[in-house]
Design an enzyme around this catalytic site. Structure first.
Site, PDB file in Angstrom:
ATOM      1  N   ASP A 126       0.865  -1.172   0.000  1.00 18.39           N
ATOM      2  CA  ASP A 126       0.000   0.000   0.000  1.00 18.39           C
ATOM      3  C   ASP A 126       0.905   1.226   0.000  1.00 18.39           C
ATOM      4  OD1 ASP A 126      -2.099   1.754   0.244  1.00 18.39           O
ATOM      5  OD2 ASP A 126      -2.945   0.836   2.034  1.00 18.39           O
ATOM      6  N   ILE A 127       0.581   2.221  -0.828  1.00 22.89           N
ATOM      7  CA  ILE A 127       1.374   3.451  -0.869  1.00 22.89           C
ATOM      8  C   ILE A 127       1.021   4.286   0.359  1.00 22.89           C
ATOM      9  CG2 ILE A 127       1.882   5.548  -2.161  1.00 22.89           C
ATOM     10  CD1 ILE A 127       1.046   4.053  -4.705  1.00 22.89           C
ATOM     11  N   ASN A 152      -3.037  12.554  -4.137  1.00 17.82           N
ATOM     12  CA  ASN A 152      -4.221  12.832  -4.955  1.00 17.82           C
ATOM     13  C   ASN A 152      -4.836  14.183  -4.611  1.00 17.82           C
ATOM     14  OD1 ASN A 152      -4.370  10.658  -6.717  1.00 17.82           O
ATOM     15  ND2 ASN A 152      -5.472   9.384  -5.267  1.00 17.82           N
ATOM     16  N   GLU A 186      -4.790   2.002  -4.327  1.00 15.72           N
ATOM     17  CA  GLU A 186      -3.333   2.066  -4.323  1.00 15.72           C
ATOM     18  C   GLU A 186      -2.743   0.820  -3.696  1.00 15.72           C
ATOM     19  OE1 GLU A 186      -4.412   4.101  -0.406  1.00 15.72           O
ATOM     20  OE2 GLU A 186      -5.233   4.132  -2.410  1.00 15.72           O
TER      21      GLU A 186
END
Length: 199
Positions: A93-94, A101, A136
């Site tokens: 996961d980022i 965003n 993500e």
């Protein structure tokens, strides 16, 4: 004779003969009919292959999608139950991706996701399956990989991502979680929950 479907040239039917003037207008009319039918069949085959590819591929990254990942995971469980081997699942996961965003927009976020997919493909072995499983979130199926090997692979991936310059020279970090078969679970959902919890 051109092979045309809906005004698009998709191929050419080419016949030759050692003698000069071996073909006449009747041959040309017959070949035109054959080329038309062959073009329609070829177009259906190409469309079927494209639909089959799209069914297992994430549009943005070009990686496999969640459904294909899950199907392969189930297959790997069966294989390892039969042959007594191991494998690991890695979740990624980022970190703080919502900030990217919100600050830079979804267009840059999409470019970063696509770039991360390329990094993961470079990181993985040819036997590994890399997939985008959510916004993500990414996953990798690592055949013949025990927990200790998976930890080393995860650390290598973490370092690759940290060293990579993403679009607009952005630097990212990622969180990773692993689960290994059979120690962390015997079923697909159990392994995925363990990897997600470890994440």
């Amino acid at each position: 004779v051109p092979m045309v479907v809906q005004g698009e040239l998709i191929g050419v039917l080419n016949l030759s003969h050692p003698s000069n003037a071996a073909f006449n207008e009747d041959h040309l009319r017959l070949l035109t009919l054959v080329a038309s039918q062959a073009a329609a069949i070829l177009q259906r085959v190409l469309m079927y292959e494209e639909v089959a590819r799209l069914a297992v591929t994430d549009d943005l990254t070009g990686l496999h999608n969640r459904r294909h990942f899950h199907d392969r995971l189930v297959d790997e469980i069966r294989r390892c139950e039969r042959y007594g081997c191991c494998f690991s699942v890695l979740y990624l996961d980022i970190d703080n991706f919502k900030v990217v965003n919100d600050t830079w927009g979804h267009a840059l976020g999409d470019r970063i996701l696509a770039d991360l997919g390329k990094v993961m493909v470079r990181w993985g072995r040819s036997s590994d399956l890399v997939a985008r499983v959510g916004g993500e979130e990414f996953a990798a199926l690592l055949p013949m990989t025990d927990a200790a090997q998976a930890i080393r692979a995860a650390d290598r991936l973490r370092a690759m991502v940290a060293d990579h310059s993403f679009p607009r020279r952005k630097r990212l970090t990622v969180s990773l979680g692993i689960a290994s078969f059979p120690g962390d679970g015997q079923a697909a959902e159990e392994l995925l929950k363990k990897a997600d919890a470890a994440l």
